[in-house]
Design a protein around this motif. Structure first.
Motif, short mmCIF file in Angstrom:
data_model
loop_
_atom_site.label_atom_id
_atom_site.label_comp_id
_atom_site.label_asym_id
_atom_site.label_seq_id
_atom_site.Cartn_x
_atom_site.Cartn_y
_atom_site.Cartn_z
N ARG A 56 0.87 -1.27 0.03
CA ARG A 56 -0.01 0.05 -0.11
C ARG A 56 0.97 1.06 -0.08
O ARG A 56 0.30 2.39 -0.43
N HIS A 57 2.05 1.08 0.48
CA HIS A 57 2.99 2.21 0.41
C HIS A 57 3.82 2.43 -0.82
O HIS A 57 4.83 3.24 -0.83
N ASN A 58 3.30 1.56 -1.87
CA ASN A 58 3.98 1.68 -2.98
C ASN A 58 5.45 1.15 -3.05
O ASN A 58 6.11 1.38 -3.74
N GLN A 59 5.78 0.09 -2.25
CA GLN A 59 7.14 -0.24 -1.70
C GLN A 59 6.88 -1.61 -2.51
O GLN A 59 6.32 -2.52 -2.25
N THR A 60 7.99 -1.95 -3.14
CA THR A 60 8.33 -3.54 -3.86
C THR A 60 9.11 -4.30 -3.12
O THR A 60 10.18 -4.17 -2.54
N HIS A 61 8.75 -5.56 -2.75
CA HIS A 61 9.35 -6.62 -2.06
C HIS A 61 9.64 -7.84 -2.98
O HIS A 61 8.99 -8.06 -3.93
N GLU A 62 11.01 -8.18 -2.96
CA GLU A 62 11.47 -9.21 -3.58
C GLU A 62 10.77 -10.54 -3.13
O GLU A 62 10.98 -10.82 -2.17
N LEU A 63 9.95 -11.15 -4.12
CA LEU A 63 9.73 -12.59 -3.55
C LEU A 63 10.50 -13.83 -4.02
O LEU A 63 11.14 -13.82 -5.10
N ARG A 64 11.10 -14.32 -2.98
CA ARG A 64 12.03 -15.52 -3.08
C ARG A 64 11.78 -16.49 -1.90
O ARG A 64 10.93 -16.07 -1.06
N PRO A 65 12.24 -17.55 -2.03
CA PRO A 65 12.25 -18.57 -1.18
C PRO A 65 12.67 -18.02 0.42
O PRO A 65 13.59 -17.60 0.61
N GLY A 66 11.59 -18.26 1.15
CA GLY A 66 11.68 -18.07 2.63
C GLY A 66 10.69 -16.68 2.77
O GLY A 66 10.66 -16.34 4.08
N PHE A 67 10.22 -15.87 1.85
CA PHE A 67 9.37 -14.91 1.91
C PHE A 67 8.10 -15.15 2.35
O PHE A 67 7.57 -15.99 1.59
N CYS A 68 7.69 -14.55 3.37
CA CYS A 68 6.42 -14.87 3.64
C CYS A 68 5.56 -13.49 4.02
O CYS A 68 5.92 -12.60 4.40
N ALA A 69 4.07 -13.48 3.45
CA ALA A 69 3.45 -12.33 3.40
C ALA A 69 2.21 -12.50 4.16
O ALA A 69 1.45 -13.56 4.04
N TRP A 70 1.69 -11.92 5.07
CA TRP A 70 0.50 -12.02 5.80
C TRP A 70 -0.43 -10.94 5.48
O TRP A 70 -0.44 -9.81 6.06
N MET A 71 -1.35 -11.20 4.77
CA MET A 71 -2.22 -10.02 4.06
C MET A 71 -3.41 -10.02 4.81
O MET A 71 -4.03 -11.19 5.43
N ARG A 72 -3.90 -8.90 4.67
CA ARG A 72 -5.39 -8.68 5.42
C ARG A 72 -6.29 -8.04 4.69
O ARG A 72 -5.55 -7.02 3.90
N PRO A 73 -7.34 -7.86 4.82
CA PRO A 73 -8.31 -6.63 4.22
C PRO A 73 -7.78 -5.55 4.47
O PRO A 73 -7.42 -4.74 5.31
N GLY A 74 -8.11 -4.80 3.32
CA GLY A 74 -7.81 -3.39 3.31
C GLY A 74 -6.36 -2.96 2.92
O GLY A 74 -5.89 -1.97 2.54
N GLY A 75 -5.53 -4.01 2.58
CA GLY A 75 -4.11 -4.03 2.29
C GLY A 75 -4.17 -3.94 0.84
O GLY A 75 -4.91 -4.45 -0.23
N ILE A 76 -2.92 -3.76 0.12
CA ILE A 76 -2.58 -3.66 -1.39
C ILE A 76 -1.27 -4.72 -1.59
O ILE A 76 -0.39 -4.33 -0.80
N TYR A 77 -1.73 -5.69 -2.15
CA TYR A 77 -0.67 -6.86 -2.51
C TYR A 77 -0.65 -7.15 -4.02
O TYR A 77 -0.96 -8.40 -4.28
#
Length: 271
Positions: A56-77
């Motif tokens: 949501r802050h327009n920050q880009t995260h690299e997805l690679r093995p070991g990356f985990c995202a805990w997404m929730r309502p209202g977020g941007i993913y």
């Protein structure tokens, strides 16, 4: 409220639909509409490949093995995959009460544990009949305990910042061994892919995972064999073939070395 952790209430923790494992096709992406439509929590664990996620802050995260995202309502993913290294990830939807807002992004300290736990959750849910899916998910204490363990592990493990130059590649190779234990890729080939000698690769792998590459591969095969013997009706010879053994005799010999029982005896003990 759980007495174990002040952040998460596990009293009303429930797993919701859908859950699964995905290998992205070239051009795959998660769009803004999907994020805005999220009505529960969604946990992603990346076990292979590469990709990206924008928050949501327009920050880009690299997805690679070991990356985990805990997404929730209202977020941007918003998310996408690399076309040359397709993204592989597990996803679990769940609901629960949270007294404070947990972080959204993690780098798991123990990918082997988190990967195994999330796969077991998905396998348990897959066995539930469609018309009783939600009820079965809520009623299975073992499945909910696994999810609770994963969430607690995330909340209590700080993100690792000091990844070595080969850390990502080693983690990817280990994840590939677990997801495809029948793979015949050699230690020499893995070392070549990493740009090091076979001896140095084995040292790096043992330092990271506590086992040699061959020991790790065998452990992954035995783990998968136990699952197949318990959950499937495949003949022992078929399981041996699925796991890359030359024949049923070689499989049975190694299985007994690790478990103390023959495959047939193990299966009988699970019934």
């Amino acid at each position: 409220m759980s007495s174990i952790d002040p952040v998460v209430s596990f009293n009303d923790l429930a797993i919701t639909h859908p859950c699964g494992s995905k290998t992205a096709e070239p051009g795959w992406g998660r769009d803004r509409e999907t994020s805005l439509a999220l009505r529960d929590h969604e946990l992603w664990l990346v076990w292979g490949g590469r990709g990206w996620m924008r928050d949501r802050h327009n920050q880009t995260h690299e997805l690679r093995p070991g990356f985990c995202a805990w997404m929730r309502p209202g977020g941007i993913y918003d998310a996408g995959t690399s076309d040359t290294q397709p993204l592989g990830f597990t996803y679990i939807h769940f609901t629960g009460s949270f007294s404070t807002e947990p972080p959204e992004f993690f780098e798991v300290a123990d990918l082997a544990f988190t990967d195994l736990a999330t796969r077991r959750i998905i396998e348990s849910i897959d066995r539930a009949t469609p018309d009783r899916w939600g009820e079965s998910a809520r009623a299975n204490p073992a499945t909910l305990t696994l999810l609770q363990a994963v969430l607690l592990d995330l909340l209590h493990t700080p993100a690792r910042q000091d990844r070595g130059p080969h850390e990502t590649a080693l983690t990817t190779l280990a994840a590939q061994m677990r997801h495809d234990p029948a793979s015949s890729i050699s230690i020499a080939q893995m070392a070549e892919d990493l740009g090091v000698s076979a001896a140095h690769f084995s040292r790096l792998f043992r330092q990271r995972f506590g086992k040699s590459p061959q020991q790790y591969r065998v452990a992954a095969r035995i783990e998968r064999a136990c699952h197949e013997l318990k959950e499937s009706s495949h003949a022992v010879s078929r399981i041996a073939d699925l796991l890359g053994y030359a024949d049923a005799f070689a499989f049975s010999k190694q299985f007994k070395q690790f478990t103390g029982r023959s495959p047939s005896a193990y299966r009988k003990g699970q019934s």
